[in-house]
Scaffold this active site. Structure first.
Site, PDB file in Angstrom:
ATOM      1  N   ARG A   3      -9.672   5.110  12.333  1.00 23.99           N
ATOM      2  CA  ARG A   3      -9.502   3.957  11.548  1.00 23.99           C
ATOM      3  C   ARG A   3     -10.290   2.959  12.367  1.00 23.99           C
ATOM      4  O   ARG A   3      -9.569   2.076  13.437  1.00 23.99           O
ATOM      5  CB  ARG A   3      -7.471   3.964  11.573  1.00 23.99           C
ATOM      6  CG  ARG A   3      -8.044   2.828  10.431  1.00 23.99           C
ATOM      7  CD  ARG A   3      -5.573   2.443  10.158  1.00 23.99           C
ATOM      8  NE  ARG A   3      -6.028   3.407   9.280  1.00 23.99           N
ATOM      9  CZ  ARG A   3      -4.537   3.197   8.540  1.00 23.99           C
ATOM     10  NH1 ARG A   3      -3.507   2.038   9.155  1.00 23.99           N
ATOM     11  NH2 ARG A   3      -4.166   4.118   7.317  1.00 23.99           N
TER      12      ARG A   3
ATOM     13  N   CYS B 271       0.238   2.772  -1.685  1.00 27.48           N
ATOM     14  CA  CYS B 271       0.566   2.597  -0.691  1.00 27.48           C
ATOM     15  C   CYS B 271       0.823   2.937   0.227  1.00 27.48           C
ATOM     16  O   CYS B 271       1.148   4.457   0.881  1.00 27.48           O
ATOM     17  CB  CYS B 271      -1.551   3.207   0.061  1.00 27.48           C
ATOM     18  SG  CYS B 271      -2.137   1.385  -0.230  1.00 27.48           S
TER      19      CYS B 271
ATOM     20  N   GLN C 286      -6.205   8.546   1.455  1.00 24.91           N
ATOM     21  CA  GLN C 286      -5.402   7.861   0.453  1.00 24.91           C
ATOM     22  C   GLN C 286      -5.645   8.448  -1.135  1.00 24.91           C
ATOM     23  O   GLN C 286      -4.423   9.101  -1.628  1.00 24.91           O
ATOM     24  CB  GLN C 286      -4.872   6.256   0.640  1.00 24.91           C
ATOM     25  CG  GLN C 286      -3.810   6.172  -0.063  1.00 24.91           C
ATOM     26  CD  GLN C 286      -2.600   6.425   0.433  1.00 24.91           C
ATOM     27  OE1 GLN C 286      -2.267   5.748   1.322  1.00 24.91           O
ATOM     28  NE2 GLN C 286      -2.331   6.740  -0.255  1.00 24.91           N
TER      29      GLN C 286
ATOM     30  N   HIS D  78     -10.085   4.597   1.757  1.00 21.22           N
ATOM     31  CA  HIS D  78      -8.920   5.136   2.100  1.00 21.22           C
ATOM     32  C   HIS D  78      -9.205   6.041   1.551  1.00 21.22           C
ATOM     33  O   HIS D  78      -8.204   6.409   0.689  1.00 21.22           O
ATOM     34  CB  HIS D  78      -8.211   4.115   2.211  1.00 21.22           C
ATOM     35  CG  HIS D  78      -7.248   4.909   2.600  1.00 21.22           C
ATOM     36  ND1 HIS D  78      -6.797   5.199   3.610  1.00 21.22           N
ATOM     37  CD2 HIS D  78      -5.908   4.087   2.934  1.00 21.22           C
ATOM     38  CE1 HIS D  78      -5.899   5.587   4.694  1.00 21.22           C
ATOM     39  NE2 HIS D  78      -5.194   5.384   3.779  1.00 21.22           N
TER      40      HIS D  78
ATOM     41  N   ASP E  65      -1.690  -3.060  -4.463  1.00 23.26           N
ATOM     42  CA  ASP E  65      -1.314  -2.423  -2.816  1.00 23.26           C
ATOM     43  C   ASP E  65      -1.514  -4.640  -2.367  1.00 23.26           C
ATOM     44  O   ASP E  65      -1.641  -5.183  -2.836  1.00 23.26           O
ATOM     45  CB  ASP E  65      -2.828  -1.768  -2.376  1.00 23.26           C
ATOM     46  CG  ASP E  65      -2.948  -1.780  -1.248  1.00 23.26           C
ATOM     47  OD1 ASP E  65      -2.210  -2.031  -0.027  1.00 23.26           O
ATOM     48  OD2 ASP E  65      -4.124  -1.630  -0.580  1.00 23.26           O
TER      49      ASP E  65
ATOM     50  N   ARG F 220       1.059  12.559   1.417  1.00 24.59           N
ATOM     51  CA  ARG F 220      -0.674  12.627   2.553  1.00 24.59           C
ATOM     52  C   ARG F 220      -0.331  13.221   4.027  1.00 24.59           C
ATOM     53  O   ARG F 220      -1.117  14.192   4.194  1.00 24.59           O
ATOM     54  CB  ARG F 220      -0.366  11.739   3.697  1.00 24.59           C
ATOM     55  CG  ARG F 220      -0.482  10.229   2.374  1.00 24.59           C
ATOM     56  CD  ARG F 220      -1.714  10.307   2.452  1.00 24.59           C
ATOM     57  NE  ARG F 220      -2.256   9.648   3.240  1.00 24.59           N
ATOM     58  CZ  ARG F 220      -2.273   8.884   3.598  1.00 24.59           C
ATOM     59  NH1 ARG F 220      -1.994   7.152   4.182  1.00 24.59           N
ATOM     60  NH2 ARG F 220      -3.462   8.345   5.337  1.00 24.59           N
TER      61      ARG F 220
HETATM   62  N1   CP Z   1      -0.753   4.217   3.178  1.00 22.54           N
HETATM   63  C1   CP Z   1      -1.318   4.297   4.864  1.00 22.54           C
HETATM   64  O1   CP Z   1      -2.166   4.640   5.125  1.00 22.54           O
HETATM   65  O2   CP Z   1      -0.763   3.620   5.683  1.00 22.54           O
HETATM   66  P1   CP Z   1      -0.247   3.114   7.064  1.00 22.54           P
HETATM   67  O3   CP Z   1      -1.472   2.025   6.769  1.00 22.54           O
HETATM   68  O4   CP Z   1       0.685   3.835   7.476  1.00 22.54           O
HETATM   69  O5   CP Z   1      -1.205   4.466   7.891  1.00 22.54           O
HETATM   70  N1  NVA Z   2      -5.467  -2.294   2.313  1.00 26.44           N
HETATM   71  C1  NVA Z   2      -4.467  -2.325   2.747  1.00 26.44           C
HETATM   72  C2  NVA Z   2      -3.845  -0.576   2.925  1.00 26.44           C
HETATM   73  C3  NVA Z   2      -3.078  -0.242   4.189  1.00 26.44           C
HETATM   74  C4  NVA Z   2      -2.803   1.202   3.693  1.00 26.44           C
HETATM   75  C5  NVA Z   2      -5.640  -2.463   4.545  1.00 26.44           C
HETATM   76  O1  NVA Z   2      -6.792  -2.176   4.705  1.00 26.44           O
HETATM   77  O2  NVA Z   2      -4.564  -2.837   4.684  1.00 26.44           O
END
Ligand code: CP
Ligand code: NVA
Length: 318
Positions: free
Chosen positions: A114, A275, A144, A141, A235, A303
């Site tokens: 990540r 999400c 997701q 993502h 989101d 997930r």
């Molecule tokens: N939806 C998602 O990826 O959540 P987190 O940021 O908690 O991993």
């Molecule tokens: N769009 C958000 C998603 C978090 C799961 C971010 O990137 O922070």
């Protein structure tokens, strides 16, 4: 093995040893097989033991769902997870990706990463000899999106022809939804404030993948976008790394809070997805998250199931 499991194994065999960096890395047949396997695992119709494999997590951004669901997925597969965050490894002191990736390939069986720049996961994948999974970048993502479409399929029994409206920022989540949705035959209508629309190159890629006839539409009119749809998705307005823009974004997104009036425009049986994490009162009202239309917590649960299926496929455990 039953016929369905044999079909799934046949379809997913080609993913053994591959990376999963983008929703467009896999085919229609492979996504369907992953969703099928996830559903078997969820309903305890299938057990897979990978025999003590190790997944390394390199997370440069916060995470609850992705981190924990990968940990639980590996545990259920008889494997384990090592947390390789930048602070406690040499990654934070600038060890180059080409060295880190090759060394970690000698210890781990897969990496889930990540980070901010999408190019970073591409670089890891180029240097690693083990599968690399995108656990969220600024661009996409993809894990997701798998959970999102499993949730939609569970609700409606099908994906083809489903109409989904994504309301808000044209971000990583929107990008993966468009790419994966296009492959699956889901019509996606994204409504964002002007200048916050998704990246045009992703929109074009999604349109080119929509061979099944799915439509990908972009507009600035949220209430029009949700008219008659089966799924409303939203989101956060400011993603991780955009904290400095929070105030200006709040102003720009004023008309984009998914509240009851959005649900009234949608199909009577429409579901709401997010999400998570959510900012209640900003991109979505508390009332909508808690409404009977919300499938947000099923979506979060999924997930684990889709990532368990994905790890089994990439690690050749079928
Ligand atoms: N939806 C998602 O990826 O959540 P987190 O940021 O908690 O991993
Ligand atoms: N769009 C958000 C998603 C978090 C799961 C971010 O990137 O922070």
């Amino acid at each position: 093995m039953d016929t369905l499991s044999i079909e799934i194994a046949k379809e997913l065999g080609s993913l053994n040893g591959k990376d999963y960096l983008s929703s467009s890395d896999i085919s229609f047949g492979q996504i369907n097989a992953l969703l099928g396997l996830a559903s078997q695992l969820k309903n305890r119709k299938r057990r897979i033991d990978l025999g003590n494999r190790t997944l390394g997590l390199i997370f440069s951004k916060a995470s609850t769902r992705t981190r924990v669901s990968f940990q639980v997925a590996m545990a259920r597969l008889g494997g384990q997870v090592i947390d390789l965050n930048a602070q406690s490894t040499q990654i934070g002191r600038g060890e180059p990706i080409k060295d880190t990736a090759r060394v970690l390939s000698r210890y781990c069986d897969a990496l889930a990463i990540r980070t901010y720049e999408h190019q970073e996961v591409i670089d890891y994948a180029n240097w690693a000899s083990i599968p690399v999974i995108n656990a969220l970048t600024d661009l996409e993502h993809p894990c997701q999106a798998l959970a999102d479409f499993l949730t939609i399929e569970e609700t409606f029994g099908t994906l083809k022809g489903i109409n989904l409206a994504y309301i808000g920022d044209g971000n990583n989540v929107a990008n993966s939804l468009m790419l994966c949705g296009a492959l699956l035959g889901v019509n996606i209508s994204v409504a964002s404030p002007k200048d916050f629309e998704p990246d045009i190159s992703i929109v074009q890629r999604a349109r080119s993948l929509a061979i099944s006839g799915a439509s990908i539409q972009i507009s600035n009119d949220p209430l029009k976008a949700v008219k008659g749809v089966n799924v409303i998705y939203t989101d956060v307005w400011s993603s991780m790394g955009q904290e400095q823009q929070q105030e200006s974004r709040r102003l720009a997104f004023q008309k984009f809070t998914v509240n009851k009036s959005f649900l009234e425009e949608a199909d009577k049986k429409a579901i709401v997805l997010h999400c998570l994490p959510a900012h209640r009162g900003e991109e979505i009202s508390d009332e909508v998250i808690e409404s009977e239309n919300s499938r947000i917590f099923d979506q979060a649960e999924n997930r684990v199931h889709v990532q368990q299926a994905l790890l089994a496929a990439l690690l050749g455990g079928l």
